[in-house]
Write an enzyme that holds these catalytic residues in place. Structure first.
Site, PDB file in Angstrom:
ATOM      1  N   LYS A  93      -7.450  32.188  13.842  1.00  0.00           N
ATOM      2  CA  LYS A  93      -6.071  32.071  13.389  1.00  0.00           C
ATOM      3  C   LYS A  93      -5.889  33.136  12.329  1.00  0.00           C
ATOM      4  CE  LYS A  93      -2.868  29.641  10.712  1.00  0.00           C
ATOM      5  NZ  LYS A  93      -2.697  28.704   9.615  1.00  0.00           N
ATOM      6  N   GLY A 154       2.902  24.888   3.120  1.00  0.00           N
ATOM      7  CA  GLY A 154       2.849  23.871   2.071  1.00  0.00           C
ATOM      8  C   GLY A 154       4.204  23.401   1.574  1.00  0.00           C
ATOM      9  N   GLY A 182       4.646  24.488   7.167  1.00  0.00           N
ATOM     10  CA  GLY A 182       5.956  24.070   6.681  1.00  0.00           C
ATOM     11  C   GLY A 182       6.401  22.693   7.126  1.00  0.00           C
ATOM     12  N   THR A 204      -1.066  20.194   4.864  1.00  0.00           N
ATOM     13  CA  THR A 204      -0.627  19.539   3.628  1.00  0.00           C
ATOM     14  C   THR A 204       0.067  18.206   3.885  1.00  0.00           C
ATOM     15  OG1 THR A 204      -0.272  21.769   2.805  1.00  0.00           O
ATOM     16  CG2 THR A 204       0.567  19.990   1.453  1.00  0.00           C
TER      17      THR A 204
END
Lengths: 253, 340
Positions: A93, A154, A182, A204
């Site tokens: 990634k 985040g 996001g 997150t």
């Protein structure tokens, strides 16, 4: 679901491994999420993260190493090479960060690194914006998967530019795409899946929830619902506020 | 003749020696480096006795047992009962609301400057009145002295549990190399800023770089601490210093003029649930996995080890025959020993 470099995943959920209260909670969250992929960063661990990497490997899911924290193509390429050695996978990634605070991708560095890594046999998952022109360039450079952001890393804002993401999805119907970054709520993940994206990647939203294991389960249910809804061909919304047959309607009132 | 041998004179071994001695036993205390110092991770701790704040991320057992720490330390060293303050910068106010939901024992603060005149009044804050702090280096020096007064001296020497007859407490931290135990790297800096006055630890919530500042005597401040899943033993990285200092600077720009006295990096020994435990294996009790809760949890760990040895009582931190790491809540699967 479209395959990622020949691999068909059992679940459209990819889960990050950072910021959990403990490895035990991380493991519980992975079980509850039924995620098929674990992302893991190498940059900061400086080659001595073996104990933690063993925990990730023991999860028994596909490992997708990332280049989080890399601010240049060169740095990302070096990290990718190290990741290939540690995790024995060609998957990477690719994150090339363009801004230290918002962590948004640097499109120029990203393209450069994609080109170099694809030429070196890597299977690149580039973390990108929803920009359609950049997407085309990344595909030309050898990427066969795209990871457009939902919103900055985040932030938990969800799909910040639904129109842009919808355009991107429509522009490259054969390219597997993962909404990455996001997402804050399961409804965001369901939204992405309903729009026809192949998977979502988040960290997150689960790791920093008050109860990460319960939130992981909620995301598992949401991606399942979203994927099922997309496959079921949803109705188009109708604008009843602009009636097309007002006279007929009125005749019986 | 000693009743029991303790290997390791870090915070866990010292607390165990003290608790056992008070219970009427005669412990023998051995450490390969002799008296406590920079070789042990206890040296690099913040010294916050903040069970309620830790509860934001730690298991409830830490909040419960951590509340006994201040009384233990108060017997041997100076404990500052000034509470602790948790702040968020304007942009991160949501973090504070979240922290408040996930912790207990706090009250909102309408005017921070009333508590800490040096902090700008506009900060949003929570006050944890029941929390305390100490100077960790002073605390272990005082505890070493208190032990000496009870006739317990620290011997310098190499020792492993296998090479010792009779009951053993193994409190060697990372060196014990137990199954399931891993190192979590932490980095800190020590500054002197004579013009800044704080009377209690201040935690600054930040989405990526949370920071705590612990005031010590003479205008000295300890800034900590990073938490990296790595057993890397290098000195502090430039990134860590940049992050710690820039967040401190955001809190009070006068930190830019502070004198940088010291940086430190070490490994916290942790089990997968980041909760310490007394692992009983035959005649050996392993006291380990204190993670970031050395001064907070060593007293409870020592008390439970002592109870187990003297009465057979099995406290909630005691795990018998646990040569394998086992998750008490059954979230994860059992984990065998792993090389490296």
């Amino acid at each position: 679901m479209r395959a990622f470099y020949g691999i068909t995943l059992d679940s459209p959920l990819m889960l990050g491994t950072a910021q959990y209260p403990s490895p035990a909670v991380l493991e519980g969250a992975f079980r509850a999420s039924r995620a098929a992929v674990a992302t893991v960063s190498l940059r900061r661990e400086g080659g001595a993260g073996q104990a933690f990497w063993d925990i990730i490997r023991d999860l028994g899911v596909h490992v997708l190493p990332n280049t989080a924290g890399c601010h240049s193509a060169r740095e990302a390429i070096t990290t990718a090479q190290m990741a290939r050695e540690v995790f024995e996978t060609n998957w990477i990634k690719l994150e090339v960060i363009g801004h230290a605070d918002t962590l948004q991708p640097d499109p120029f560095g990203l393209l450069e690194a994609t080109q170099a890594l694809a030429a070196d046999g890597f299977e690149v998952f580039p973390y990108t914006t929803e920009d359609q022109v950049l997407a085309a360039r990344l595909l030309d450079a050898g990427a066969k998967v795209l990871m457009p952001w939902g919103a900055p890393i985040g932030s938990g804002l969800g799909l910040n530019n639904r129109y842009g993401l919808k355009t991107l999805r429509a522009a490259f119907p054969d390219v597997p795409m993962v909404i990455d970054a996001g997402l804050g709520l399961p409804s965001h993940a369901a939204d992405a899946m309903e729009m026809g994206f192949d998977a979502v990647l988040l960290n997150t939203a689960v790791a920093q929830a008050g109860d990460p294991v319960a939130m992981a389960r909620a995301f598992a249910m949401a991606v399942g619902a979203g994927a099922l809804a997309h496959a079921a061909d949803p109705m188009e919304p109708r604008d009843m506020a602009a009636p097309s047959t007002p006279v007929l309607g009125k005749a019986w009132l | 003749m000693a009743d029991i041998t303790i290997i390791g004179a870090g915070v866990a071994g010292l607390c165990a020696a003290y608790a056992l001695s008070k219970a009427g036993l005669t412990p023998r205390l051995i450490d390969r480096n002799g008296a406590p110092g920079a070789h042990g991770c206890s040296w690099w701790a913040g010294g916050m006795l903040a069970p309620f704040c830790e509860g934001a991320l730690a298991e409830p057992v830490i909040v419960e047992h951590g509340q006994t720490a201040a009384a233990f330390w108060g017997e041997v060293t100076k404990v500052m009962h000034r509470g602790s303050l948790v702040l968020a910068l304007q942009r991160d106010k949501g973090e504070l609301a979240c922290f408040a939901r996930r912790t207990t024992g706090h009250a909102p603060v309408s005017d921070v400057s009333a508590l800490e005149p040096d902090l700008a009044a506009h900060h949003s804050a929570l006050f944890f009145a029941q929390e305390a702090h100490l100077d960790p280096r002073q605390a272990i020096a005082d505890l070493t002295r208190a032990l000496a007064a009870r006739g317990v001296m620290i011997e310098q020497g190499e020792a492993t549990p296998d090479a010792i007859d009779g009951p053993v407490i193994d409190a060697r931290g990372m060196a014990a190399n137990l199954p399931g135990l891993r190192g979590v790297r932490g980095e800190m800096v020590v500054l002197r800023a004579r013009d800044i006055r704080l009377s209690r630890p201040v935690r600054l919530l930040h989405p990526r770089h949370p920071l705590y500042i612990v005031p010590r005597a003479g205008g000295v401040f300890m800034l900590g601490a990073t938490q990296v899943e790595s057993a890397d033993r290098r000195g502090v990285t430039a990134r860590a210093v940049l992050e710690l200092l820039s967040v401190a600077y955001a809190l009070d720009p006068r930190f830019a003029e502070a004198e940088l006295l010291e940086t430190g990096a070490d490994l916290r020994a942790a089990y997968p649930d980041n909760v310490p435990r007394v692992s009983v294996r035959g005649r050996v009790l392993h006291l380990n996995g204190l993670f970031r809760h050395g001064y907070l949890m060593a007293p409870a760990l020592a008390a439970q080890a002592t109870d187990y040895l003297t009465t057979g009582a099995k406290g909630d931190l005691v795990h018998e025959d646990s040569c394998e790491w086992r998750d008490p809540r059954g979230l994860g699967h059992d984990r065998g020993h792993r090389a490296g």
